[in-house]
Design a protein around this motif. Structure first.
Motif, PDB file in Angstrom:
ATOM      1  N   HIS A 191       9.935 106.578  14.556  1.00 44.07           N
ATOM      2  CA  HIS A 191      10.514 105.245  14.418  1.00 44.07           C
ATOM      3  C   HIS A 191      11.743 105.271  13.512  1.00 44.07           C
ATOM      4  O   HIS A 191      12.715 104.548  13.764  1.00 44.07           O
ATOM      5  CB  HIS A 191       9.472 104.274  13.855  1.00 44.07           C
ATOM      6  CG  HIS A 191       9.847 102.829  14.041  1.00 44.07           C
ATOM      7  ND1 HIS A 191       9.757 102.190  15.254  1.00 44.07           N
ATOM      8  CD2 HIS A 191      10.340 101.911  13.163  1.00 44.07           C
ATOM      9  CE1 HIS A 191      10.147 100.938  15.130  1.00 44.07           C
ATOM     10  NE2 HIS A 191      10.516 100.749  13.876  1.00 44.07           N
ATOM     11  N   GLU A 223      14.568 106.521  15.688  1.00 46.22           N
ATOM     12  CA  GLU A 223      15.000 105.610  16.744  1.00 46.22           C
ATOM     13  C   GLU A 223      15.477 104.264  16.214  1.00 46.22           C
ATOM     14  O   GLU A 223      16.378 103.648  16.797  1.00 46.22           O
ATOM     15  CB  GLU A 223      13.848 105.400  17.736  1.00 46.22           C
ATOM     16  CG  GLU A 223      13.445 106.670  18.482  1.00 46.22           C
ATOM     17  CD  GLU A 223      12.276 106.442  19.416  1.00 46.22           C
ATOM     18  OE1 GLU A 223      11.641 105.372  19.321  1.00 46.22           O
ATOM     19  OE2 GLU A 223      11.985 107.339  20.235  1.00 46.22           O
ATOM     20  N   SER A 224      14.867 103.770  15.118  1.00 41.52           N
ATOM     21  CA  SER A 224      15.225 102.452  14.576  1.00 41.52           C
ATOM     22  C   SER A 224      15.324 102.529  13.056  1.00 41.52           C
ATOM     23  O   SER A 224      14.478 101.991  12.332  1.00 41.52           O
ATOM     24  CB  SER A 224      14.185 101.406  14.996  1.00 41.52           C
ATOM     25  OG  SER A 224      13.998 101.383  16.389  1.00 41.52           O
ATOM     26  N   ASN A 257      17.079 101.072  10.882  1.00 42.07           N
ATOM     27  CA  ASN A 257      17.393  99.860  10.125  1.00 42.07           C
ATOM     28  C   ASN A 257      16.258  98.843  10.088  1.00 42.07           C
ATOM     29  O   ASN A 257      16.426  97.747   9.545  1.00 42.07           O
ATOM     30  CB  ASN A 257      18.649  99.197  10.709  1.00 42.07           C
ATOM     31  CG  ASN A 257      19.869 100.096  10.616  1.00 42.07           C
ATOM     32  OD1 ASN A 257      20.068 100.781   9.611  1.00 42.07           O
ATOM     33  ND2 ASN A 257      20.688 100.108  11.667  1.00 42.07           N
ATOM     34  N   ASP A 258      15.123  99.172  10.651  1.00 39.31           N
ATOM     35  CA  ASP A 258      13.995  98.236  10.659  1.00 39.31           C
ATOM     36  C   ASP A 258      13.438  98.048   9.253  1.00 39.31           C
ATOM     37  O   ASP A 258      13.451  98.959   8.427  1.00 39.31           O
ATOM     38  CB  ASP A 258      12.881  98.735  11.583  1.00 39.31           C
ATOM     39  CG  ASP A 258      13.156  98.381  13.031  1.00 39.31           C
ATOM     40  OD1 ASP A 258      14.102  97.616  13.285  1.00 39.31           O
ATOM     41  OD2 ASP A 258      12.438  98.875  13.914  1.00 39.31           O
ATOM     42  N   GLY A 259      12.923  96.824   9.002  1.00 38.50           N
ATOM     43  CA  GLY A 259      12.338  96.505   7.708  1.00 38.50           C
ATOM     44  C   GLY A 259      10.920  97.038   7.574  1.00 38.50           C
ATOM     45  O   GLY A 259      10.340  97.578   8.521  1.00 38.50           O
ATOM     46  N   TRP A 260      10.346  96.832   6.402  1.00 40.64           N
ATOM     47  CA  TRP A 260       9.023  97.381   6.094  1.00 40.64           C
ATOM     48  C   TRP A 260       7.928  96.807   6.984  1.00 40.64           C
ATOM     49  O   TRP A 260       6.938  97.482   7.255  1.00 40.64           O
ATOM     50  CB  TRP A 260       8.685  97.111   4.622  1.00 40.64           C
ATOM     51  CG  TRP A 260       8.568  95.642   4.287  1.00 40.64           C
ATOM     52  CD1 TRP A 260       9.565  94.818   3.861  1.00 40.64           C
ATOM     53  CD2 TRP A 260       7.392  94.840   4.374  1.00 40.64           C
ATOM     54  NE1 TRP A 260       9.092  93.534   3.665  1.00 40.64           N
ATOM     55  CE2 TRP A 260       7.757  93.537   3.972  1.00 40.64           C
ATOM     56  CE3 TRP A 260       6.070  95.086   4.734  1.00 40.64           C
ATOM     57  CZ2 TRP A 260       6.848  92.477   3.939  1.00 40.64           C
ATOM     58  CZ3 TRP A 260       5.162  94.031   4.716  1.00 40.64           C
ATOM     59  CH2 TRP A 260       5.552  92.750   4.314  1.00 40.64           C
ATOM     60  N   GLU A 274       7.851  96.326  10.120  1.00 37.53           N
ATOM     61  CA  GLU A 274       7.678  97.104  11.344  1.00 37.53           C
ATOM     62  C   GLU A 274       6.783  98.320  11.121  1.00 37.53           C
ATOM     63  O   GLU A 274       6.114  98.781  12.043  1.00 37.53           O
ATOM     64  CB  GLU A 274       9.038  97.553  11.869  1.00 37.53           C
ATOM     65  CG  GLU A 274       9.888  96.427  12.421  1.00 37.53           C
ATOM     66  CD  GLU A 274       9.197  95.672  13.549  1.00 37.53           C
ATOM     67  OE1 GLU A 274       8.665  96.336  14.466  1.00 37.53           O
ATOM     68  OE2 GLU A 274       9.175  94.437  13.509  1.00 37.53           O
ATOM     69  N   LYS A 283       3.037  96.983  11.043  1.00 28.60           N
ATOM     70  CA  LYS A 283       2.477  96.498  12.308  1.00 28.60           C
ATOM     71  C   LYS A 283       1.528  97.486  12.985  1.00 28.60           C
ATOM     72  O   LYS A 283       0.454  97.089  13.450  1.00 28.60           O
ATOM     73  CB  LYS A 283       3.608  96.108  13.265  1.00 28.60           C
ATOM     74  CG  LYS A 283       4.268  94.777  12.932  1.00 28.60           C
ATOM     75  CD  LYS A 283       5.313  94.416  13.975  1.00 28.60           C
ATOM     76  CE  LYS A 283       5.921  93.053  13.686  1.00 28.60           C
ATOM     77  NZ  LYS A 283       6.931  92.671  14.705  1.00 28.60           N
ATOM     78  N   LYS A 338       1.098  95.890  16.372  1.00 31.09           N
ATOM     79  CA  LYS A 338       1.459  96.555  17.620  1.00 31.09           C
ATOM     80  C   LYS A 338       0.589  97.800  17.752  1.00 31.09           C
ATOM     81  O   LYS A 338       0.090  98.325  16.751  1.00 31.09           O
ATOM     82  CB  LYS A 338       2.938  96.939  17.626  1.00 31.09           C
ATOM     83  CG  LYS A 338       3.326  97.959  16.576  1.00 31.09           C
ATOM     84  CD  LYS A 338       4.760  98.468  16.758  1.00 31.09           C
ATOM     85  CE  LYS A 338       5.774  97.409  16.502  1.00 31.09           C
ATOM     86  NZ  LYS A 338       7.153  97.962  16.487  1.00 31.09           N
TER      87      LYS A 338
END
Length: 349
Positions: free
Chosen positions: A101, A104-105, A107-110, A112, A115, A131
């Motif tokens: 993750h 791939e991402s 810049n996602d916040g904590w 994510e 989840k 998720k």
């Protein structure tokens, strides 16, 4: 591959085992790995196998389920065989999920990263705060629910009527969900799809409906059943309506499963330590193969400089077999040192 007389192998490892069922479990788990290996769009082999491979696995699980009554002892057994492995395989998966993750991402916040933890607790459900983490572990949750329902119903004379009603509800709800997509969550869909097959497998064992020894007609029946199943599958691909899907899905699965068991009985005279080990460790492959496939895809993506990699069906077959082989020493290690990874609470099994 080592071929040996089954009597010469470890007595604890082979006690009360059925060789053709070991073949069935080993091939079925290979189907599962194959079904999760990304293939080129429209792959006939992939779509056909995915149609019946999980009903097949639950049929085998039902066939191997002994008659039990729900109590503290059975729940303790389910804890060791299903609940603890469920959490273990999700915990193992989490670091790999985080690593992927971040790539791939980034810049996602904590939130994510929280989840999937909550998704594990909420049995792989997708909500505003959760998720799926290790999605394939829905199998363990669904099987746990099935075993609890069956063991509870075994306690009462009217239990068989409850099981019948549950099966009918599952059949109807799964067919309607395929069209209207009331939910996409793995546990309810998998339960509705596979509960009837689990109960059929259990009934076949209890009533001895399924032949347990090789017969000279098995080869013919194997070819006939798979021919019928494939023909109905081709028909199903072009006639995907609510009225046809119900009986076509069941026809495809029943004939494929019947033919599959004929094939396994043909293989019954072949005893190999490899097949026995893979059969014992199907839960290991079920719980970890998603991570191995992810790592494999990342490696090939980097080597080939391709994003969203997919494979031709024959490459996917080879990768699936290779992944199953990779797990062979892992299963042996877990069997000797960490039986809890196999759903056992003792080294003596």
């Amino acid at each position: 591959m080592e071929i040996t007389n089954i009597k010469m192998m470890e007595p604890n490892a082979v006690a009360n085992r059925i060789n053709w069922i070991d073949w069935a479990k080993a091939i079925a788990i290979t189907f599962v790995v194959f079904g999760h290996t990304p293939e080129e769009r429209g792959s006939f082999l992939l779509n056909f196998i995915v149609m019946f491979h999980m009903p097949l696995f639950f049929f085998i699980s039902g066939y191997l389920t002994k008659k039990e009554y729900f109590n503290k002892e059975t729940f303790k057994k389910y804890t060791h065989t299903l609940i603890i492995p469920y959490f273990i395989y999700n915990i193992i998966t989490y670091p790999f999920w985080v690593f992927r993750h971040i790539i791939e991402s980034p810049n996602d916040g904590w939130l994510e990263f929280v989840k999937p933890i909550l998704g594990t607790i909420f049995i792989q459900q997708t909500t505003f705060c959760s998720k799926p983490l290790n999605g394939v572990t829905w199998f363990l949750v669904a099987l746990l629910i099935m075993k609890i329902i069956l063991s509870f119903c075994n306690k009462y004379e009217f239990g068989k009527y409850i099981l019948f009603i549950v099966s009918v509800i599952c059949i109807i709800s799964y067919i309607y969900n395929e069209f209207y997509k009331f939910t996409t969550d793995l546990v309810p869909i998998g339960f509705a799809k596979c509960m009837p097959f689990y109960l059929i497998g259990y009934l076949c064992k209890r009533r001895e409906y399924l032949p347990t020894t090789y017969h000279k007609s098995d080869g013919i029946i194997f070819i006939l059943c798979f021919t019928i199943s494939i023909l109905f599958y081709n028909f199903n691909r072009n006639n995907f309506s609510l009225s046809t899907y119900g009986y076509l899905f069941w026809t495809i699965c029943i004939f494929a499963i019947w033919g599959f068991f004929c094939l396994c009985r043909i293989l019954d005279h072949i005893h190999t330590k490899f097949i026995l080990t893979i059969s014992i460790g199907t839960i290991v492959i079920m719980g970890l193969h998603g991570t191995v496939i992810t790592i494999t895809n990342l490696i090939f993506s980097k080597l080939l400089n391709v994003s969203g990699i997919t494979y031709p069906w024959y490459v996917a077959v080879l990768i699936s077999i290779a992944i199953v082989i990779i797990f062979y020493p892992v299963i042996i290690l877990f069997k000797k040192k960490y039986p809890i990874m196999l759903g056992k609470n003792s080294l003596n099994f």
